[in-house]
Design a protein around this motif. Structure first.
Motif, PDB file in Angstrom:
ATOM      1  N   VAL A 117      36.890  38.095  45.838  1.00  0.00           N
ATOM      2  CA  VAL A 117      37.320  39.415  46.278  1.00  0.00           C
ATOM      3  C   VAL A 117      38.823  39.378  46.525  1.00  0.00           C
ATOM      4  O   VAL A 117      39.315  38.543  47.301  1.00  0.00           O
ATOM      5  CB  VAL A 117      36.575  39.844  47.562  1.00  0.00           C
ATOM      6  N   ILE A 118      39.538  40.250  45.847  1.00  0.00           N
ATOM      7  CA  ILE A 118      40.986  40.358  46.028  1.00  0.00           C
ATOM      8  C   ILE A 118      41.243  41.555  46.928  1.00  0.00           C
ATOM      9  O   ILE A 118      40.993  42.702  46.556  1.00  0.00           O
ATOM     10  CB  ILE A 118      41.698  40.515  44.678  1.00  0.00           C
ATOM     11  N   ARG A 119      41.706  41.275  48.105  1.00  0.00           N
ATOM     12  CA  ARG A 119      41.949  42.339  49.067  1.00  0.00           C
ATOM     13  C   ARG A 119      43.161  43.170  48.652  1.00  0.00           C
ATOM     14  O   ARG A 119      44.201  42.632  48.278  1.00  0.00           O
ATOM     15  CB  ARG A 119      42.194  41.743  50.451  1.00  0.00           C
ATOM     16  N   LYS A 120      42.982  44.472  48.734  1.00  0.00           N
ATOM     17  CA  LYS A 120      44.084  45.363  48.437  1.00  0.00           C
ATOM     18  C   LYS A 120      45.014  45.429  49.643  1.00  0.00           C
ATOM     19  O   LYS A 120      44.568  45.626  50.770  1.00  0.00           O
ATOM     20  CB  LYS A 120      43.546  46.758  48.124  1.00  0.00           C
ATOM     21  N   PRO A 121      46.302  45.217  49.425  1.00  0.00           N
ATOM     22  CA  PRO A 121      47.213  45.241  50.576  1.00  0.00           C
ATOM     23  C   PRO A 121      47.260  46.627  51.215  1.00  0.00           C
ATOM     24  O   PRO A 121      47.240  47.654  50.536  1.00  0.00           O
ATOM     25  CB  PRO A 121      48.563  44.860  49.957  1.00  0.00           C
ATOM     26  N   LYS A 122      47.290  46.616  52.521  1.00  0.00           N
ATOM     27  CA  LYS A 122      47.339  47.877  53.255  1.00  0.00           C
ATOM     28  C   LYS A 122      48.742  48.476  53.181  1.00  0.00           C
ATOM     29  O   LYS A 122      49.729  47.780  53.381  1.00  0.00           O
ATOM     30  CB  LYS A 122      46.946  47.651  54.715  1.00  0.00           C
ATOM     31  N   ALA A 123      48.773  49.752  52.883  1.00  0.00           N
ATOM     32  CA  ALA A 123      50.059  50.446  52.797  1.00  0.00           C
ATOM     33  C   ALA A 123      50.551  50.774  54.198  1.00  0.00           C
ATOM     34  O   ALA A 123      49.828  51.353  55.012  1.00  0.00           O
ATOM     35  CB  ALA A 123      49.932  51.717  51.961  1.00  0.00           C
ATOM     36  N   GLY A 124      51.768  50.370  54.460  1.00  0.00           N
ATOM     37  CA  GLY A 124      52.356  50.652  55.765  1.00  0.00           C
ATOM     38  C   GLY A 124      52.788  52.104  55.882  1.00  0.00           C
ATOM     39  O   GLY A 124      52.850  52.858  54.907  1.00  0.00           O
ATOM     40  N   SER A 125      53.079  52.493  57.079  1.00  0.00           N
ATOM     41  CA  SER A 125      53.528  53.855  57.324  1.00  0.00           C
ATOM     42  C   SER A 125      54.921  54.057  56.754  1.00  0.00           C
ATOM     43  O   SER A 125      55.783  53.166  56.831  1.00  0.00           O
ATOM     44  CB  SER A 125      53.542  54.141  58.829  1.00  0.00           C
ATOM     45  N   ALA A 126      55.135  55.219  56.152  1.00  0.00           N
ATOM     46  CA  ALA A 126      56.426  55.511  55.541  1.00  0.00           C
ATOM     47  C   ALA A 126      57.479  55.724  56.622  1.00  0.00           C
ATOM     48  O   ALA A 126      57.223  56.386  57.634  1.00  0.00           O
ATOM     49  CB  ALA A 126      56.321  56.768  54.675  1.00  0.00           C
ATOM     50  N   PRO A 127      58.676  55.155  56.449  1.00  0.00           N
ATOM     51  CA  PRO A 127      59.716  55.357  57.459  1.00  0.00           C
ATOM     52  C   PRO A 127      60.247  56.780  57.434  1.00  0.00           C
ATOM     53  O   PRO A 127      60.075  57.520  56.452  1.00  0.00           O
ATOM     54  CB  PRO A 127      60.795  54.352  57.038  1.00  0.00           C
ATOM     55  N   ALA A 128      60.869  57.169  58.519  1.00  0.00           N
ATOM     56  CA  ALA A 128      61.444  58.505  58.610  1.00  0.00           C
ATOM     57  C   ALA A 128      62.661  58.626  57.695  1.00  0.00           C
ATOM     58  O   ALA A 128      63.222  57.630  57.224  1.00  0.00           O
ATOM     59  CB  ALA A 128      61.841  58.811  60.055  1.00  0.00           C
ATOM     60  N   VAL A 129      63.056  59.866  57.447  1.00  0.00           N
ATOM     61  CA  VAL A 129      64.179  60.108  56.540  1.00  0.00           C
ATOM     62  C   VAL A 129      65.459  59.502  57.090  1.00  0.00           C
ATOM     63  O   VAL A 129      66.251  58.895  56.366  1.00  0.00           O
ATOM     64  CB  VAL A 129      64.348  61.628  56.318  1.00  0.00           C
ATOM     65  N   MET A 130      65.676  59.642  58.417  1.00  0.00           N
ATOM     66  CA  MET A 130      66.900  59.102  58.993  1.00  0.00           C
ATOM     67  C   MET A 130      66.920  57.571  58.980  1.00  0.00           C
ATOM     68  O   MET A 130      67.981  56.965  58.957  1.00  0.00           O
ATOM     69  CB  MET A 130      67.092  59.625  60.421  1.00  0.00           C
ATOM     70  N   GLN A 131      65.726  56.939  58.957  1.00  0.00           N
ATOM     71  CA  GLN A 131      65.690  55.491  58.835  1.00  0.00           C
ATOM     72  C   GLN A 131      66.014  55.025  57.424  1.00  0.00           C
ATOM     73  O   GLN A 131      66.547  53.941  57.233  1.00  0.00           O
ATOM     74  CB  GLN A 131      64.310  54.976  59.239  1.00  0.00           C
ATOM     75  N   ILE A 132      65.696  55.865  56.438  1.00  0.00           N
ATOM     76  CA  ILE A 132      65.985  55.506  55.056  1.00  0.00           C
ATOM     77  C   ILE A 132      67.470  55.661  54.748  1.00  0.00           C
ATOM     78  O   ILE A 132      68.096  54.805  54.141  1.00  0.00           O
ATOM     79  CB  ILE A 132      65.144  56.364  54.094  1.00  0.00           C
ATOM     80  N   VAL A 133      68.057  56.760  55.203  1.00  0.00           N
ATOM     81  CA  VAL A 133      69.449  57.059  54.863  1.00  0.00           C
ATOM     82  C   VAL A 133      70.415  56.577  55.925  1.00  0.00           C
ATOM     83  O   VAL A 133      71.609  56.836  55.839  1.00  0.00           O
ATOM     84  CB  VAL A 133      69.634  58.588  54.667  1.00  0.00           C
ATOM     85  N   GLY A 134      69.913  55.865  56.943  1.00  0.00           N
ATOM     86  CA  GLY A 134      70.792  55.447  58.038  1.00  0.00           C
ATOM     87  C   GLY A 134      71.863  54.481  57.607  1.00  0.00           C
ATOM     88  O   GLY A 134      72.935  54.422  58.216  1.00  0.00           O
ATOM     89  N   VAL A 135      71.630  53.711  56.568  1.00  0.00           N
ATOM     90  CA  VAL A 135      72.608  52.717  56.142  1.00  0.00           C
ATOM     91  C   VAL A 135      73.554  53.273  55.096  1.00  0.00           C
ATOM     92  O   VAL A 135      74.668  52.789  54.933  1.00  0.00           O
ATOM     93  CB  VAL A 135      71.865  51.476  55.600  1.00  0.00           C
TER      94      VAL A 135
END
Length: 281
Positions: A117-135
């Motif tokens: 059995v190959i476990r499907k990796p759990k998808a993490g919660s998507a980060p907020a928009v300001m966390q994506i564009v913060g850098v």
């Protein structure tokens, strides 16, 4: 005449199982075993008592029975004989039928075997928009994002009776996204001078690198430009001499050129003469 001498020493015989002993266990039939626990070709089977492979003694007689065997491995001190030794068996298995049962059981056994059995990796919660564009955003973009959020969020702004935005509330009273955007705007504003300086230094370094590469290319070309020019001029002169020789052949029996071929040669000679003049400057 001497008397003959006789040897009374017994000859060594091959050891064979000649015991008349019979086990107290009830008689069992070979067909009661599973297909993989019997080999009718070599007349061996798995002992039901100790689960070890045992040959059948005298399978062609009326009273076949299991050969005497031990439950321990060979070479063990003080071995214990299995109670299934000398147990009577009933050989009621046909070789062809046994092969058929074995082939029918293999697909069922393969189907029962569990696959990996190959476990499907759990998808993490998507980060907020300001966390994506913060850098990646600068101070102006962060300020515009903060102002746009204040205009559209009723929690982060103070509005009049008509719903117009008057001003932004304090950072502690804002929503989660509003607090992140306010912190992002303040952080980018504080780092704006250092970021601009780093960008200017990076652009200056790129300009110097391009200028150095261009200067290096010019220096390398200066060292080989004269031999390359001489080689190009010699190549053009050789091609021009060959075309002139073709246009004015020295042999009397040379093939005569048609008007179209002569016109093509004249245009090629003119082009090569122009190139020679340009390279000779």
């Amino acid at each position: 005449m001497p008397a003959p001498t006789y040897e009374f020493t017994a000859q060594k015989r091959l050891r064979r199982t000649r015991s008349r002993a019979v086990s107290n266990l009830p008689v069992f039939s070979v067909s009661s075993l599973k297909p993989h626990e019997i080999d009718p070709v070599y007349m061996t089977l798995v002992c039901p008592t100790c689960r070890t492979w045992v040959p059948i003694n005298k399978p062609d007689t009326l009273r076949p029975k299991l050969s005497p065997h031990h439950t321990e491995k060979a070479g063990t001190e003080d071995p214990v004989r299995c109670p299934g030794s000398h147990r009577l068996v009933v050989i009621d298995v046909d070789v062809e039928r046994w092969y058929q049962r074995l082939e029918e059981g293999l697909p069922q056994t393969d189907g029962r075997r569990s696959t990996r059995v190959i476990r499907k990796p759990k998808a993490g919660s998507a980060p907020a928009v300001m966390q994506i564009v913060g850098v990646t955003v600068d101070d102006k973009t962060a300020r515009k994002l903060d102002e746009a959020h204040v205009q559209g969020c009723s929690t982060c702004s103070v509005r009049d009776n008509k719903g117009q935005t008057l001003r932004a509330v304090e950072v502690a009273s804002r929503c989660a996204d509003g607090r992140r955007l306010a912190q992002l705007a303040a952080h980018t504003k504080r780092l704006a001078p250092a970021r601009r300086k780093a960008q200017m230094d990076r652009e200056d370094w790129n300009d110097r690198r391009e200028w150095g590469l261009r200067l290096l290319h010019e220096q390398q070309w200066d060292t080989v430009s004269r031999p390359v020019g001489d080689a190009d001029l010699q190549r053009v002169r050789d091609a021009l001499a060959a075309l002139i020789k073709t246009l004015n052949p020295t042999k009397a029996d040379a093939p005569q050129l048609t008007a179209w071929e002569r016109a093509d040669l004249m245009s090629a000679i003119t082009l090569l003469a122009t190139q020679e003049e340009q390279l000779s400057r």
